[in-house]
Design a protein around this motif. Structure first.
Motif, PDB file in Angstrom:
ATOM      1  N   PHE A 187      -7.786   1.450  -1.246  1.00  0.00           N
ATOM      2  CA  PHE A 187      -9.243   1.446  -1.215  1.00  0.00           C
ATOM      3  C   PHE A 187      -9.723   2.737  -1.862  1.00  0.00           C
ATOM      4  N   VAL A 188     -10.584   2.623  -2.861  1.00  0.00           N
ATOM      5  CA  VAL A 188     -11.195   3.802  -3.480  1.00  0.00           C
ATOM      6  C   VAL A 188     -12.643   3.817  -3.023  1.00  0.00           C
ATOM      7  N   THR A 189     -13.021   4.886  -2.349  1.00  0.00           N
ATOM      8  CA  THR A 189     -14.316   4.905  -1.691  1.00  0.00           C
ATOM      9  C   THR A 189     -14.876   6.325  -1.661  1.00  0.00           C
ATOM     10  N   HIS A 190     -15.711   6.596  -0.689  1.00  0.00           N
ATOM     11  CA  HIS A 190     -16.468   7.848  -0.592  1.00  0.00           C
ATOM     12  C   HIS A 190     -16.059   8.605   0.669  1.00  0.00           C
ATOM     13  N   GLN A 191     -16.365   9.888   0.682  1.00  0.00           N
ATOM     14  CA  GLN A 191     -16.038  10.728   1.828  1.00  0.00           C
ATOM     15  C   GLN A 191     -16.558  10.134   3.125  1.00  0.00           C
ATOM     16  N   VAL A 192     -17.803   9.671   3.146  1.00  0.00           N
ATOM     17  CA  VAL A 192     -18.378   9.187   4.405  1.00  0.00           C
ATOM     18  C   VAL A 192     -17.626   7.974   4.957  1.00  0.00           C
ATOM     19  N   VAL A 193     -17.132   7.122   4.085  1.00  0.00           N
ATOM     20  CA  VAL A 193     -16.396   5.938   4.527  1.00  0.00           C
ATOM     21  C   VAL A 193     -15.016   6.341   5.043  1.00  0.00           C
TER      22      VAL A 193
ATOM     23  N   LEU B 258     -13.688   6.016   9.102  1.00  0.00           N
ATOM     24  CA  LEU B 258     -12.501   5.262   9.514  1.00  0.00           C
ATOM     25  C   LEU B 258     -11.370   6.140  10.031  1.00  0.00           C
ATOM     26  N   SER B 259     -11.295   7.381   9.567  1.00  0.00           N
ATOM     27  CA  SER B 259     -10.124   8.204   9.865  1.00  0.00           C
ATOM     28  C   SER B 259     -10.412   9.500  10.624  1.00  0.00           C
ATOM     29  N   GLN B 260     -11.669   9.905  10.680  1.00  0.00           N
ATOM     30  CA  GLN B 260     -12.066  11.197  11.248  1.00  0.00           C
ATOM     31  C   GLN B 260     -11.576  12.368  10.403  1.00  0.00           C
ATOM     32  N   ILE B 261     -11.184  12.099   9.167  1.00  0.00           N
ATOM     33  CA  ILE B 261     -10.736  13.131   8.226  1.00  0.00           C
ATOM     34  C   ILE B 261     -11.811  13.312   7.169  1.00  0.00           C
ATOM     35  N   PHE B 262     -12.138  14.554   6.848  1.00  0.00           N
ATOM     36  CA  PHE B 262     -13.071  14.871   5.767  1.00  0.00           C
ATOM     37  C   PHE B 262     -12.218  15.133   4.528  1.00  0.00           C
ATOM     38  N   PRO B 263     -12.043  14.123   3.659  1.00  0.00           N
ATOM     39  CA  PRO B 263     -11.125  14.270   2.532  1.00  0.00           C
ATOM     40  C   PRO B 263     -11.732  15.036   1.370  1.00  0.00           C
ATOM     41  N   GLY B 264     -10.876  15.718   0.635  1.00  0.00           N
ATOM     42  CA  GLY B 264     -11.292  16.339  -0.611  1.00  0.00           C
ATOM     43  C   GLY B 264     -11.365  15.285  -1.703  1.00  0.00           C
ATOM     44  N   SER B 265     -11.896  15.646  -2.840  1.00  0.00           N
ATOM     45  CA  SER B 265     -11.958  14.718  -3.968  1.00  0.00           C
ATOM     46  C   SER B 265     -10.557  14.280  -4.361  1.00  0.00           C
ATOM     47  N   GLY B 266     -10.367  12.977  -4.460  1.00  0.00           N
ATOM     48  CA  GLY B 266      -9.081  12.428  -4.841  1.00  0.00           C
ATOM     49  C   GLY B 266      -8.031  12.443  -3.746  1.00  0.00           C
ATOM     50  N   GLU B 267      -8.389  12.870  -2.549  1.00  0.00           N
ATOM     51  CA  GLU B 267      -7.404  12.928  -1.471  1.00  0.00           C
ATOM     52  C   GLU B 267      -7.052  11.523  -0.985  1.00  0.00           C
ATOM     53  N   ILE B 268      -5.766  11.325  -0.736  1.00  0.00           N
ATOM     54  CA  ILE B 268      -5.260  10.063  -0.204  1.00  0.00           C
ATOM     55  C   ILE B 268      -5.095  10.213   1.302  1.00  0.00           C
TER      56      ILE B 268
END
Length: 150
Positions: free
Chosen positions: A110-116, A120-130
């Motif tokens: 799934f390629v999506t946005h930080q808020v999504v 779902l995960s409670q993780i604030f991902p960086g750009s391109g983070e898996i």
């Protein structure tokens, strides 16, 4: 789940349109290279093809395309709700339901946005983070790991 690759800035300009990439925040040259690198990481780990679903935002669609893991299918449930937080609970519940109906036999991306990703995960991902997630038999999602790609 992958947060789209590097697209400098925050949010989209007022009046942006999903059908017009010139009105949106888009990937930078670095972001395009990062997206290609993400695909290489998948292939280096034995995943040459996957079911790929993307938000309808141009930066997500371009990230998915540049990964070259398979045909990209647009999924509105992966769209950002950053500008309309009132949609979050309903959208995330629908997304969880939809994920629960997918066939887990093939790798799914799934390629999506930080808020999504965060919802779902409670993780604030960086750009391109898996953010690697697993679906339990009862449908619950759990975080298995994370991999920054920048």
């Amino acid at each position: 789940m992958i947060r789209h690759a590097l697209a400098p800035g925050t949010n989209d300009p007022t009046g942006f349109r999903l059908d017009d990439c010139t009105t949106q925040r888009n990937l930078s040259a670095e972001g395009r290279a990062q997206a290609a690198h993400i695909g290489e990481l998948f292939r280096a780990n034995g995943i040459a093809a996957a079911d790929v679903y993307s938000s309808q935002w141009c930066r997500c669609l371009e990230t998915a395309s540049l990964m070259r893991l398979g045909e990209t299918r647009q999924q509105p449930l992966l769209n950002s709700f950053f500008q309309d937080r009132a949609r979050e609970a309903r959208q995330i519940e629908a997304l969880r339901q939809w994920i629960g109906q997918l066939d887990p036999a093939r790798p799914t991306v799934f390629v999506t946005h930080q808020v999504v990703v965060t919802a779902l995960s409670q993780i604030f991902p960086g750009s391109g983070e898996i953010v690697v997630m697993q679906r339990a038999p009862d449908g619950r999602l759990s975080v298995q790991g994370r991999l920054p790609t920048a």
